[in-house]
Design an enzyme around this catalytic site. Structure first.
Site, PDB file in Angstrom:
ATOM      1  CE  LYS A   1      -9.263   6.192  13.294  1.00 22.05           C
ATOM      2  NZ  LYS A   1      -8.657   7.134  12.573  1.00 22.05           N
TER       3      LYS A   1
ATOM      4  CB  ALA B   1       0.690   9.460   7.227  1.00 16.13           C
TER       5      ALA B   1
ATOM      6  CD  GLU C   1      -9.383   5.923   6.052  1.00 15.49           C
ATOM      7  OE1 GLU C   1      -9.686   6.918   6.471  1.00 15.49           O
ATOM      8  OE2 GLU C   1      -8.227   5.752   5.704  1.00 15.49           O
TER       9      GLU C   1
ATOM     10  N   GLY D   1       0.931  -1.070   0.106  1.00 15.00           N
ATOM     11  CA  GLY D   1      -0.041  -0.060   0.077  1.00 15.00           C
ATOM     12  C   GLY D   1       0.937   1.220   0.029  1.00 15.00           C
ATOM     13  N   GLY D   2       0.864   2.042  -1.104  1.00 19.46           N
ATOM     14  CA  GLY D   2       1.646   3.046  -1.246  1.00 19.46           C
ATOM     15  C   GLY D   2       1.048   4.557  -0.947  1.00 19.46           C
TER      16      GLY D   2
ATOM     17  CG  PHE E   1      -1.147   4.745   8.019  1.00 16.46           C
ATOM     18  CD1 PHE E   1      -0.794   5.662   8.974  1.00 16.46           C
ATOM     19  CD2 PHE E   1      -1.387   3.462   8.445  1.00 16.46           C
ATOM     20  CE1 PHE E   1      -0.327   5.195  10.383  1.00 16.46           C
ATOM     21  CE2 PHE E   1      -1.300   2.816   9.749  1.00 16.46           C
ATOM     22  CZ  PHE E   1      -0.682   3.870  10.715  1.00 16.46           C
TER      23      PHE E   1
ATOM     24  NE  ARG F   1      -7.471  10.341   4.110  1.00 17.26           N
ATOM     25  CZ  ARG F   1      -6.497   9.652   4.816  1.00 17.26           C
ATOM     26  NH1 ARG F   1      -5.253  10.110   4.921  1.00 17.26           N
ATOM     27  NH2 ARG F   1      -6.666   8.264   5.057  1.00 17.26           N
ATOM     28  CG  ASN F   2     -12.605   9.990   8.427  1.00 14.40           C
ATOM     29  OD1 ASN F   2     -13.145   9.500   7.576  1.00 14.40           O
ATOM     30  ND2 ASN F   2     -11.378   9.602   8.728  1.00 14.40           N
TER      31      ASN F   2
END
Length: 413
Positions: free
Chosen positions: A261, A210, A351, A79-80, A83, A325-326
């Site tokens: 969360k 991140a 997410e 996964g790039g 995170f 972001r959330n």
């Protein structure tokens, strides 16, 4: 040297400190051995810290006496995204050969040639021990540990494409959080279904943006695994002066905290977007943590896990942190933008959007009882807003007009 490495593997930390201390002072005068044991151990801890750890990368750092692994280690990160880059950086800056599995060849070329990412956190120069590839057969078969950092909704399809390259005994550490919309499964369920039940798994969660990890700012997370020895090995591997890992066996509690969360952060962002002030946001986040705790207890999680780094800790970071972001997605909803407008204008994954709908369906499926919407009003309310059944104003007003109840659902007096 071989004896020292064997001691690191077999003896508890307290005994190791004494052994190290004795080895440091074998030729010292008798007066040295008459010093109080606490003082001598403190001196030994300081000595080990200076010898085994690099200089701190930030003004605030966490000292560690963790010895290096007594065997060669190679890490592959799947996964790039941001995170994945951050976790790869944590490994690579300690001198561990680390390979990042990415989708695009130009990204791999940029990381390998310039040690930078062409589109994510472009200002960072990554360690030279970090390389990237688009070919899973180049990094997965010989990896000592594999880190999974693909978003939950894409994880199952991705794992199906790489599972043939992963040896059956290689441990997998997941840094992904949420619930899959199609199966209503957590990452523990997805990994076991995709890669098998016999493999050892661990799950990392906690307040860990991140960008701050890459900056070397002090960060604390928790690693959960049913195999506590694996959790401790991974904590030892990843921890350094600025990245501290704690351990637990409560996988369910860590998974619940990591999923819920993000939904609470959407609510906090809406609250801020509506301009309702600090009182309202603080109350909303606190009540959201109460719903997280209720769900955790229903599913067998420990209250201490929900109150720890992966639960309340990650919630605070996601709800109040400017890098969330959330929270930003919820803020734009509160400002009056539609979901379609927000999704069209960003490439970042929030997410909590997919998790919110999946979480409500999960509660309806797994939790028994009357009027679940009254037991989880915030989680149900956010899902209604995202599905277009309510506006943010209507949803938050509905929460304020709920029936009068005791603050904690499990109180009986």
């Amino acid at each position: 040297m071989r004896i020292q490495r064997l001691l690191y593997m077999l003896l508890p930390v307290s005994i190791l400190e004494v052994v190290q201390h004795v080895s440091c002072f074998t030729n010292a005068p008798r007066a040295v051995f008459q010093q109080p044991i606490r003082r001598r151990i403190a001196e030994t801890r300081s000595c080990l810290t200076q010898r085994c750890r690099p200089r701190p990368r930030s003004q605030l750092f966490m000292a560690s006496t963790t010895p290096p692994p007594p065997y060669p280690v190679r890490v592959a990160v799947m996964g790039g995204g941001n995170f994945g880059l951050a976790l790869a950086t944590v490994c690579a800056r300690q001198g561990i050969p680390t390979t990042l599995l990415v989708r695009k060849e130009d990204i791999a070329d940029s990381i390998n040639s310039n040690h930078t990412h062409p589109s994510k956190m472009t200002e960072f120069v990554f360690p030279h021990t970090l390389r990237a590839t688009t070919q899973p057969q180049e990094c997965l078969p010989d990896a000592t540990y594999i880190i999974h950092a693909v978003p939950v909704q894409y994880s199952r399809r991705f794992l199906d494409t790489v599972k043939d390259y992963i040896p059956p005994t290689t441990p997998v550490l997941s840094g992904s959080k949420g619930i899959e919309t199609s199966s209503l499964g957590f990452m523990a369920d997805i990994l076991r279904e995709a890669l098998g039940n016999d493999r050892p798994y661990a799950f990392l969660s906690g307040p860990s943006f991140a960008r701050e990890i890459c900056e070397g700012v002090a960060t604390a997370v928790v690693i959960a695994s049913e195999d506590l020895l694996l959790a401790r090995d991974l904590a030892s591997l990843l921890s350094d002066d600025s990245f501290r890992c704690f351990t637990t066996k409560d996988v369910m509690g860590v998974e619940i905290g990591g999923a819920v969360k993000n939904v609470i952060a959407l609510a906090a962002g809406m609250c801020e977007g509506l301009g309702l002030g600090t009182n309202a946001m603080s109350g909303l986040v606190t009540r959201g943590c109460g719903e997280m705790r209720r769900l955790g207890l229903t599913l067998g999680a420990r209250p201490s896990t929900i109150a720890g780094l992966s639960g309340v800790g990650d919630t605070f970071g996601t709800c109040f942190g400017p890098l969330s972001r959330n929270r930003q997605f919820g803020y734009r909803l509160g400002q009056g933008e539609t979901m379609e407008q927000i999704l069209e204008s960003t490439t970042e994954v929030a997410e909590g959007v997919d998790t919110s709908i999946a979480l409500v369906n999960f509660i309806k499926t797994k939790c028994k009882g009357y009027r679940l919407d009254l037991k989880y009003p915030i989680l149900f309310g956010i899902a209604d807003i995202l599905e277009g059944n309510l506006t943010p104003e209507e949803g938050l007003k509905g929460i304020m007009n709920l029936p009068f109840v005791m603050e904690n659902f499990d109180e009986r007096y």
